[in-house]
Design a protein around this motif. Structure first.
Motif, PDB file in Angstrom:
ATOM      1  N   MET A 274      29.082  57.416  32.851  1.00 22.97           N
ATOM      2  CA  MET A 274      28.279  57.571  34.064  1.00 22.97           C
ATOM      3  C   MET A 274      27.500  56.295  34.374  1.00 22.97           C
ATOM      4  SD  MET A 274      26.693  61.390  33.591  1.00 22.97           S
ATOM      5  CE  MET A 274      27.734  62.850  33.487  1.00 22.97           C
ATOM      6  N   ALA A 275      26.930  55.684  33.332  1.00 22.40           N
ATOM      7  CA  ALA A 275      26.167  54.451  33.528  1.00 22.40           C
ATOM      8  C   ALA A 275      27.074  53.325  34.027  1.00 22.40           C
ATOM      9  CB  ALA A 275      25.486  54.044  32.224  1.00 22.40           C
ATOM     10  N   ILE A 276      28.303  53.275  33.515  1.00 22.25           N
ATOM     11  CA  ILE A 276      29.266  52.269  33.984  1.00 22.25           C
ATOM     12  C   ILE A 276      29.609  52.524  35.450  1.00 22.25           C
ATOM     13  CG2 ILE A 276      31.661  51.501  33.747  1.00 22.25           C
ATOM     14  CD1 ILE A 276      31.328  51.860  30.713  1.00 22.25           C
ATOM     15  N   GLY A 277      29.733  53.791  35.827  1.00 26.76           N
ATOM     16  CA  GLY A 277      29.995  54.119  37.226  1.00 26.76           C
ATOM     17  C   GLY A 277      28.897  53.629  38.140  1.00 26.76           C
ATOM     18  N   ALA A 278      27.646  53.758  37.699  1.00 26.08           N
ATOM     19  CA  ALA A 278      26.532  53.265  38.504  1.00 26.08           C
ATOM     20  C   ALA A 278      26.551  51.745  38.601  1.00 26.08           C
ATOM     21  CB  ALA A 278      25.213  53.736  37.898  1.00 26.08           C
ATOM     22  N   ALA A 279      26.947  51.082  37.501  1.00 29.77           N
ATOM     23  CA  ALA A 279      27.067  49.620  37.527  1.00 29.77           C
ATOM     24  C   ALA A 279      28.161  49.193  38.508  1.00 29.77           C
ATOM     25  CB  ALA A 279      27.367  49.096  36.123  1.00 29.77           C
ATOM     26  N   PHE A 280      29.263  49.923  38.492  1.00 29.94           N
ATOM     27  CA  PHE A 280      30.347  49.638  39.441  1.00 29.94           C
ATOM     28  C   PHE A 280      29.860  49.784  40.882  1.00 29.94           C
ATOM     29  CE2 PHE A 280      33.678  51.690  42.094  1.00 29.94           C
ATOM     30  CZ  PHE A 280      34.482  50.570  42.297  1.00 29.94           C
ATOM     31  N   ALA A 281      28.967  50.751  41.114  1.00 30.13           N
ATOM     32  CA  ALA A 281      28.438  50.982  42.468  1.00 30.13           C
ATOM     33  C   ALA A 281      27.438  49.916  42.885  1.00 30.13           C
ATOM     34  CB  ALA A 281      27.794  52.360  42.538  1.00 30.13           C
ATOM     35  N   GLY A 282      27.104  48.988  41.962  1.00 35.94           N
ATOM     36  CA  GLY A 282      26.238  47.875  42.318  1.00 35.94           C
ATOM     37  C   GLY A 282      24.815  47.985  41.833  1.00 35.94           C
ATOM     38  N   HIS A 283      24.525  48.981  40.999  1.00 32.48           N
ATOM     39  CA  HIS A 283      23.166  49.176  40.504  1.00 32.48           C
ATOM     40  C   HIS A 283      23.040  48.680  39.071  1.00 32.48           C
ATOM     41  CE1 HIS A 283      22.513  51.679  44.034  1.00 32.48           C
ATOM     42  NE2 HIS A 283      23.605  52.356  43.719  1.00 32.48           N
ATOM     43  N   LEU A 284      21.868  48.165  38.722  1.00 35.46           N
ATOM     44  CA  LEU A 284      21.596  47.835  37.326  1.00 35.46           C
ATOM     45  C   LEU A 284      21.320  49.153  36.603  1.00 35.46           C
ATOM     46  CD1 LEU A 284      21.190  45.730  35.120  1.00 35.46           C
ATOM     47  CD2 LEU A 284      18.785  45.608  35.785  1.00 35.46           C
ATOM     48  N   SER A 285      22.189  49.523  35.703  1.00 31.33           N
ATOM     49  CA  SER A 285      22.073  50.826  35.051  1.00 31.33           C
ATOM     50  C   SER A 285      21.977  50.665  33.544  1.00 31.33           C
ATOM     51  CB  SER A 285      23.261  51.718  35.408  1.00 31.33           C
ATOM     52  OG  SER A 285      24.459  51.170  34.897  1.00 31.33           O
ATOM     53  N   MET A 286      21.661  51.752  32.864  1.00 36.12           N
ATOM     54  CA  MET A 286      21.501  51.690  31.420  1.00 36.12           C
ATOM     55  C   MET A 286      21.908  52.999  30.776  1.00 36.12           C
ATOM     56  SD  MET A 286      18.829  53.709  30.167  1.00 36.12           S
ATOM     57  CE  MET A 286      18.503  52.756  28.689  1.00 36.12           C
ATOM     58  N   THR A 287      22.186  52.910  29.488  1.00 35.26           N
ATOM     59  CA  THR A 287      22.360  54.069  28.636  1.00 35.26           C
ATOM     60  C   THR A 287      21.736  53.732  27.297  1.00 35.26           C
ATOM     61  OG1 THR A 287      23.966  55.662  27.728  1.00 35.26           O
ATOM     62  CG2 THR A 287      24.615  53.345  27.748  1.00 35.26           C
ATOM     63  N   GLY A 288      21.613  54.712  26.427  1.00 33.18           N
ATOM     64  CA  GLY A 288      20.975  54.438  25.144  1.00 33.18           C
ATOM     65  C   GLY A 288      21.295  55.501  24.130  1.00 33.18           C
ATOM     66  N   SER A 289      20.998  55.188  22.868  1.00 31.48           N
ATOM     67  CA  SER A 289      21.277  56.121  21.790  1.00 31.48           C
ATOM     68  C   SER A 289      20.737  55.532  20.490  1.00 31.48           C
ATOM     69  CB  SER A 289      22.785  56.384  21.680  1.00 31.48           C
ATOM     70  OG  SER A 289      23.042  57.466  20.808  1.00 31.48           O
ATOM     71  N   SER A 290      21.175  56.103  19.387  1.00 26.19           N
ATOM     72  CA  SER A 290      20.976  55.503  18.074  1.00 26.19           C
ATOM     73  C   SER A 290      22.358  55.198  17.505  1.00 26.19           C
ATOM     74  CB  SER A 290      20.188  56.447  17.171  1.00 26.19           C
ATOM     75  OG  SER A 290      19.825  55.789  15.973  1.00 26.19           O
ATOM     76  N   GLY A 291      22.423  54.774  16.252  1.00 26.91           N
ATOM     77  CA  GLY A 291      23.674  54.298  15.676  1.00 26.91           C
ATOM     78  C   GLY A 291      24.877  55.210  15.845  1.00 26.91           C
ATOM     79  N   PRO A 292      24.773  56.501  15.505  1.00 26.73           N
ATOM     80  CA  PRO A 292      25.933  57.383  15.678  1.00 26.73           C
ATOM     81  C   PRO A 292      26.406  57.467  17.124  1.00 26.73           C
ATOM     82  CG  PRO A 292      24.296  58.411  14.254  1.00 26.73           C
ATOM     83  CD  PRO A 292      23.655  57.193  14.831  1.00 26.73           C
TER      84      PRO A 292
END
Length: 597
Positions: A274-292
């Protein structure tokens, strides 16, 4: 009345201290994190410095927990190797943490719970009925609720802290709850503050030296969240996991206020997609998590590298592998962050050095993601995520970025993936004056994004994607050296290891060792200028919280040895789930210095 094993001095005396380390030890449901947080926030409203450290159980049912607060008048770099005061709520708390007290320290314990004490280390014991005194202050219905506030009142009295400011902090914290909650909290606090604890020496912290009038105190996850907002991130998607989740919770509530959105996805792969889709649409987007979670995102991150889309990924590291130690600290995801995907997938990796830097590392990640049209991974860790520090409030007027969608018409000769330039993504809807519109794919492609299996083109595109790293490495500044510019050893740290490393450096220098220290924020690619810094030292000692591995070196040390092929690069590592103690680093560095003679 309190019970004490020995007198210290008249209760009317006050000893001025520059530093005080207080450890609260109890169970996770006792609210010790709350009162530790109150003390930390008080430092942010004065000129004091502060750093905290906490452990919490990883099970839903709870269990033993601690919160340590280091208050100081000058620079505070660690949560403290030893505690000056131990507050023990239970017998198991006392037994587990007595050895954390310094020689001659003070132990305040619940005399209704702790029955066996140790007559060692010259520790001054004071038994106080935390629970009974709280019930007496609030009423029988209180049971053991509120005893944390009673203890907070005791500590404020012992250290002569600013009661009025602290009451204001407490009132703001509980003011939105039922009126009885605030009333009972203040009743318990006042009872602890007024409690007569016998012949214990009273203390006063020396005036703080911080000269900024606009200071705040908060944790690393909060500052990362604020940094992402200031950097212009308006879209995010993630899945909850400890210790990342509080960033997600903050962005989920704050992004809509700035015209953005945050989605809690059904799993990690969906979140990063989803975050990549927003980047493709031209927005600076992000996602996050921990190691797993980062492991699960890797397939899609490969797509982001191939498509060359700007994306920020936050990884708040914890102990591993697998589920590992969800609430403990480790720095074992560096190699995964750099090389985790299949194929050659260039991406950038950054690490903040302290809580304040979490804000600025988010700004830097956004700058790099947009300039180089590439994924950028921020490696924070559990220690930074939860510890509280006090520092100057960032100037939002200076750093705030208001995002705009760049749909400026592209010239006739524009190409989405030019071999001789850095890719600059054009969002859908952008007019192409040459009439040729780009294609986005995970397949290898030509300069217009059209799939290509041509051997020469693949090599050229691989070279092009690599070149972004080489250009950035030349751009990034050399790390600032703490101490002399040359000497017998340079301590290299990254992430939350920097504070202990800097203090260890100061201690070694005070003992006559020719030692300096530096922190690396840009972990991949590393600055080209590092080589010139390293050349002035006989040894380079990397301190990091990951394993020595099969070859005897930590992950950063292995990268540096591969880069410079220099045997003077050594390691000091550990993986016990705890932050570095200064004495651990001093011992490790001294061993390398001795071995070199």
């Amino acid at each position: 009345m309190s019970t004490a094993t020995a007198p210290v001095s008249s209760s009317d005396s006050k000893k001025t201290l520059r530093n005080a380390v207080i450890r609260f030890a109890g169970n996770s449901q006792d609210g010790i994190q709350s009162i530790g947080g109150f003390l930390a926030r008080l430092a942010g409203r004065t000129a004091q410095e502060v750093m905290t450290y906490m452990t919490i159980p990883s099970t839903i049912s709870g269990g033993p927990s601690i919160f340590q607060v280091h208050l100081g008048s000058g620079e505070v770099l660690t949560a403290g190797d030893e505690a000056d005061v131990l507050v023990a709520f239970y017998q198991h708390s006392y037994d587990s943490h007595f050895n954390a007290l310094r020689q001659g320290g003070i132990c305040l314990y619940d005399s209704g719970e702790v029955k066996e004490i140790k007559h060692e280390k010259g520790v001054f014991h004071i038994g106080i009925p935390f629970t009974a005194a709280t019930v007496e202050a609030i009423g029988g219905s209180a049971k053991d609720r509120g005893k944390n506030m009673f203890v907070l009142g005791l500590i404020v009295a012992v250290f002569n802290l600013d009661k009025e400011k602290l009451v204001g902090i407490i009132s703001r914290q509980f003011g939105k709850k039922d009126e009885s909650v605030l009333r009972n909290a203040l009743l318990a606090f006042d009872a602890g503050y007024a409690y007569q604890i016998g012949d214990i020496e009273k203390f006063a912290l020396a005036p703080g030296e911080a000269d900024s009038g606009h200071r705040i105190s908060t944790d690393g996850n909060q500052m990362l969240s604020l940094g992402l907002l200031a950097a212009g991130v308006r879209y995010g998607a993630a899945y909850p996991i400890t210790p990342w989740s509080s960033i997600m919770e903050t962005l989920r509530s704050e992004l809509p206020r700035y015209g953005g959105i945050f989605v809690q996805a059904e799993d990690e792969l969906a979140a990063v997609s989803m975050a990549i889709g927003a980047a493709f649409a031209g927005h600076l987007s992000m996602t996050g998590s921990s190691g797993p979670g980062l492991s699960l995102k890797m397939e899609a991150l490969g797509y982001a590298s191939m498509a060359e889309l700007p994306l920020i990924v936050v990884n708040v590291q914890r102990g591993g592998p697998s589920t590992g130690l969800p609430t403990s600290v480790e720095q074992s995801d560096l190699m995964q962050a750099i090389y985790g995907s299949h194929g050659d997938t260039p991406r950038f990796v950054l690490a903040p050095k302290d809580v304040e830097d979490c804000f600025y590392i988010a700004l830097e990640a956004a700058r790099i993601a947009k300039k180089y049209s590439s994924p950028v991974i921020i490696l924070s860790d559990q220690a930074l995520s939860s510890r509280i520090e006090a520092f100057e409030e960032p100037d939002l007027d200076k750093h705030w970025v208001e995002p705009t969608l760049d749909q400026t018409p592209r010239d006739a000769d524009w190409k989405p993936y030019p071999l001789d330039k850095t890719t600059q993504h054009a969002p859908p809807g952008t007019k192409m004056l040459g009439g040729k519109y780009p294609h986005i794919s995970g397949l290898e492609h030509d300069e217009f994004g059209h799939p290509s299996g041509n051997a020469k083109m693949h090599q050229q595109m691989t070279n092009k994607r690599r070149q972004k790293l080489l250009d950035a490495a030349a751009e990034f500044p050399a790390p600032e050296v703490h101490g002399d510019a040359s000497g017998d050893a340079l301590i290299i740290a990254w992430g939350s290891a920097w504070g202990p490393a800097k203090e260890a450096c100061d201690r070694l220098r005070s003992e006559g060792h020719k030692v300096s220290a530096a922190n690396i924020r840009h972990l991949h690619p590393m600055p080209d200028k590092l080589e010139g810094v390293f050349a002035n030292f006989k040894q380079v000692i990397c301190v990091e919280m990951n394993d020595y591995g099969a070859y005897g070196y930590g992950q950063l040390a292995m990268l540096l040895r591969a880069r410079y092929a220099d045997p003077k690069i050594k390691s000091v590592c550990k993986t016990d789930g705890l932050a570095f103690r200064v004495r651990e680093l001093v011992t490790g560095v001294e061993k390398h210095l001795a071995d070199a003679k």
